[in-house]
Design a protein around this motif. Sequence first.
Motif, PDB file in Angstrom:
ATOM      1  N   ILE A  20      39.567  48.781  65.185  1.00 53.11           N
ATOM      2  CA  ILE A  20      38.707  49.526  63.940  1.00 53.11           C
ATOM      3  C   ILE A  20      39.179  49.029  62.907  1.00 53.11           C
ATOM      4  CG2 ILE A  20      38.599  51.929  63.738  1.00 53.11           C
ATOM      5  CD1 ILE A  20      39.161  52.696  66.440  1.00 53.11           C
ATOM      6  N   GLY A  21      38.152  48.738  62.168  1.00 53.54           N
ATOM      7  CA  GLY A  21      38.238  48.538  60.581  1.00 53.54           C
ATOM      8  C   GLY A  21      37.930  49.522  59.815  1.00 53.54           C
ATOM      9  N   VAL A  22      38.706  49.771  58.773  1.00 53.50           N
ATOM     10  CA  VAL A  22      38.712  50.874  57.867  1.00 53.50           C
ATOM     11  C   VAL A  22      38.847  50.527  56.504  1.00 53.50           C
ATOM     12  CG1 VAL A  22      39.342  53.443  56.934  1.00 53.50           C
ATOM     13  CG2 VAL A  22      39.378  52.598  59.701  1.00 53.50           C
ATOM     14  N   THR A  23      37.947  50.540  55.583  1.00 57.64           N
ATOM     15  CA  THR A  23      38.185  49.967  54.215  1.00 57.64           C
ATOM     16  C   THR A  23      38.422  51.141  53.248  1.00 57.64           C
ATOM     17  OG1 THR A  23      35.533  50.322  53.528  1.00 57.64           O
ATOM     18  CG2 THR A  23      36.345  48.079  54.795  1.00 57.64           C
ATOM     19  N   GLN A  24      39.309  50.650  52.436  1.00 56.91           N
ATOM     20  CA  GLN A  24      39.731  51.631  51.266  1.00 56.91           C
ATOM     21  C   GLN A  24      39.572  50.895  49.924  1.00 56.91           C
ATOM     22  OE1 GLN A  24      41.115  54.801  51.426  1.00 56.91           O
ATOM     23  NE2 GLN A  24      40.332  54.921  53.634  1.00 56.91           N
ATOM     24  N   PRO A  25      39.136  51.268  48.686  1.00 62.18           N
ATOM     25  CA  PRO A  25      38.904  50.714  47.505  1.00 62.18           C
ATOM     26  C   PRO A  25      40.139  50.063  46.904  1.00 62.18           C
ATOM     27  CG  PRO A  25      38.673  53.092  47.107  1.00 62.18           C
ATOM     28  CD  PRO A  25      38.889  52.944  48.717  1.00 62.18           C
ATOM     29  N   ARG A  26      41.047  50.537  47.221  1.00 64.33           N
ATOM     30  CA  ARG A  26      42.380  50.267  46.389  1.00 64.33           C
ATOM     31  C   ARG A  26      43.600  49.955  47.440  1.00 64.33           C
ATOM     32  NH1 ARG A  26      39.642  50.372  42.740  1.00 64.33           N
ATOM     33  NH2 ARG A  26      39.250  51.957  41.038  1.00 64.33           N
ATOM     34  N   ARG A  27      44.294  49.039  47.058  1.00 60.53           N
ATOM     35  CA  ARG A  27      45.557  48.683  47.993  1.00 60.53           C
ATOM     36  C   ARG A  27      46.584  49.781  48.027  1.00 60.53           C
ATOM     37  NH1 ARG A  27      47.764  43.636  46.424  1.00 60.53           N
ATOM     38  NH2 ARG A  27      49.774  44.087  47.499  1.00 60.53           N
ATOM     39  N   VAL A  28      46.678  50.735  47.121  1.00 55.28           N
ATOM     40  CA  VAL A  28      47.487  51.838  47.323  1.00 55.28           C
ATOM     41  C   VAL A  28      47.051  52.719  48.307  1.00 55.28           C
ATOM     42  CG1 VAL A  28      48.845  53.767  46.318  1.00 55.28           C
ATOM     43  CG2 VAL A  28      48.729  51.786  45.064  1.00 55.28           C
ATOM     44  N   ALA A  29      45.799  52.903  48.386  1.00 52.60           N
ATOM     45  CA  ALA A  29      45.230  53.879  49.210  1.00 52.60           C
ATOM     46  C   ALA A  29      45.292  53.040  50.662  1.00 52.60           C
ATOM     47  CB  ALA A  29      43.591  53.889  48.844  1.00 52.60           C
ATOM     48  N   ALA A  30      44.873  51.908  50.918  1.00 52.45           N
ATOM     49  CA  ALA A  30      45.109  51.383  52.234  1.00 52.45           C
ATOM     50  C   ALA A  30      46.392  51.625  52.774  1.00 52.45           C
ATOM     51  CB  ALA A  30      44.407  49.981  52.111  1.00 52.45           C
ATOM     52  N   ILE A  31      47.338  51.325  51.886  1.00 56.03           N
ATOM     53  CA  ILE A  31      48.810  51.329  52.607  1.00 56.03           C
ATOM     54  C   ILE A  31      49.241  52.946  52.735  1.00 56.03           C
ATOM     55  CG2 ILE A  31      51.110  51.080  51.929  1.00 56.03           C
ATOM     56  CD1 ILE A  31      50.204  48.725  50.108  1.00 56.03           C
ATOM     57  N   SER A  32      48.879  53.723  52.111  1.00 52.44           N
ATOM     58  CA  SER A  32      49.403  55.237  52.280  1.00 52.44           C
ATOM     59  C   SER A  32      48.307  55.880  53.320  1.00 52.44           C
ATOM     60  CB  SER A  32      49.369  56.161  51.009  1.00 52.44           C
ATOM     61  OG  SER A  32      48.015  56.097  50.612  1.00 52.44           O
ATOM     62  N   VAL A  33      47.272  55.380  53.304  1.00 51.16           N
ATOM     63  CA  VAL A  33      46.274  56.218  54.703  1.00 51.16           C
ATOM     64  C   VAL A  33      46.716  55.585  55.782  1.00 51.16           C
ATOM     65  CG1 VAL A  33      43.954  56.574  55.474  1.00 51.16           C
ATOM     66  CG2 VAL A  33      44.541  56.738  52.912  1.00 51.16           C
ATOM     67  N   SER A  34      47.077  54.233  55.756  1.00 54.46           N
ATOM     68  CA  SER A  34      47.249  53.707  57.297  1.00 54.46           C
ATOM     69  C   SER A  34      48.888  54.236  57.750  1.00 54.46           C
ATOM     70  CB  SER A  34      47.807  52.247  57.139  1.00 54.46           C
ATOM     71  OG  SER A  34      48.809  51.704  56.549  1.00 54.46           O
ATOM     72  N   GLN A  35      49.643  54.603  56.662  1.00 52.19           N
ATOM     73  CA  GLN A  35      51.076  55.298  57.106  1.00 52.19           C
ATOM     74  C   GLN A  35      50.829  56.686  57.708  1.00 52.19           C
ATOM     75  OE1 GLN A  35      53.316  54.601  53.538  1.00 52.19           O
ATOM     76  NE2 GLN A  35      53.667  52.476  54.261  1.00 52.19           N
ATOM     77  N   ARG A  36      49.963  57.236  56.987  1.00 49.65           N
ATOM     78  CA  ARG A  36      49.717  58.651  57.207  1.00 49.65           C
ATOM     79  C   ARG A  36      48.957  58.735  58.709  1.00 49.65           C
ATOM     80  NH1 ARG A  36      48.641  63.851  54.564  1.00 49.65           N
ATOM     81  NH2 ARG A  36      48.396  65.204  56.336  1.00 49.65           N
ATOM     82  N   ALA A  58      35.236  46.546  66.644  1.00 52.53           N
ATOM     83  CA  ALA A  58      34.241  47.472  67.453  1.00 52.53           C
ATOM     84  C   ALA A  58      33.683  48.185  66.485  1.00 52.53           C
ATOM     85  CB  ALA A  58      34.972  48.198  68.506  1.00 52.53           C
ATOM     86  N   VAL A  59      34.240  48.737  65.417  1.00 52.28           N
ATOM     87  CA  VAL A  59      33.741  49.815  64.495  1.00 52.28           C
ATOM     88  C   VAL A  59      34.464  49.225  63.007  1.00 52.28           C
ATOM     89  CG1 VAL A  59      33.453  52.005  63.575  1.00 52.28           C
ATOM     90  CG2 VAL A  59      33.592  51.615  66.163  1.00 52.28           C
ATOM     91  N   ILE A  60      33.579  49.381  62.133  1.00 54.54           N
ATOM     92  CA  ILE A  60      33.833  49.117  60.947  1.00 54.54           C
ATOM     93  C   ILE A  60      33.412  50.427  59.890  1.00 54.54           C
ATOM     94  CG2 ILE A  60      34.006  47.631  58.597  1.00 54.54           C
ATOM     95  CD1 ILE A  60      33.293  45.286  60.231  1.00 54.54           C
ATOM     96  N   ILE A  61      34.354  51.124  59.262  1.00 55.88           N
ATOM     97  CA  ILE A  61      34.097  52.392  58.532  1.00 55.88           C
ATOM     98  C   ILE A  61      34.267  51.707  57.192  1.00 55.88           C
ATOM     99  CG2 ILE A  61      34.851  54.453  58.195  1.00 55.88           C
ATOM    100  CD1 ILE A  61      35.917  54.607  60.974  1.00 55.88           C
ATOM    101  N   ILE A  62      33.337  51.919  56.422  1.00 63.75           N
ATOM    102  CA  ILE A  62      33.127  51.485  55.041  1.00 63.75           C
ATOM    103  C   ILE A  62      33.449  52.839  54.017  1.00 63.75           C
ATOM    104  CG2 ILE A  62      32.090  50.578  53.139  1.00 63.75           C
ATOM    105  CD1 ILE A  62      30.752  48.644  55.426  1.00 63.75           C
TER     106      ILE A  62
END
Length: 80
Positions: free
Chosen positions: A10-26, A76-80
């Motif tokens: 499942i792919g999830v995009t985030q606009p900034r690298r800090v958002a991608a890191i912190s949301v994945s950890q959460r 399987a899914v990409i969430i933009i």
Amino acid sequence: GFCGEGAQLIGVTQPRRVAAISVSQRVGEELNSPGTVGYQVRYDKSNCSRDARIKFMTDGILLREVQADFLCKKYAVIII
């Protein structure tokens, strides 16, 4: 689920690298399974293991993966 036993992500995009890191950890903490959630940002792929089922990434990473595989067969899914 969407990727259950299969090898798809499942792919999830985030606009900034800090958002991608912190949301994945959460999300990993909330699922009580940090190993199934990973992230990839520019110059750093070390936090996305083969066991990961959910991959957070920046928009640029998704664009690079589309260039390599237009149909994005490993997702399987990409969430933009």
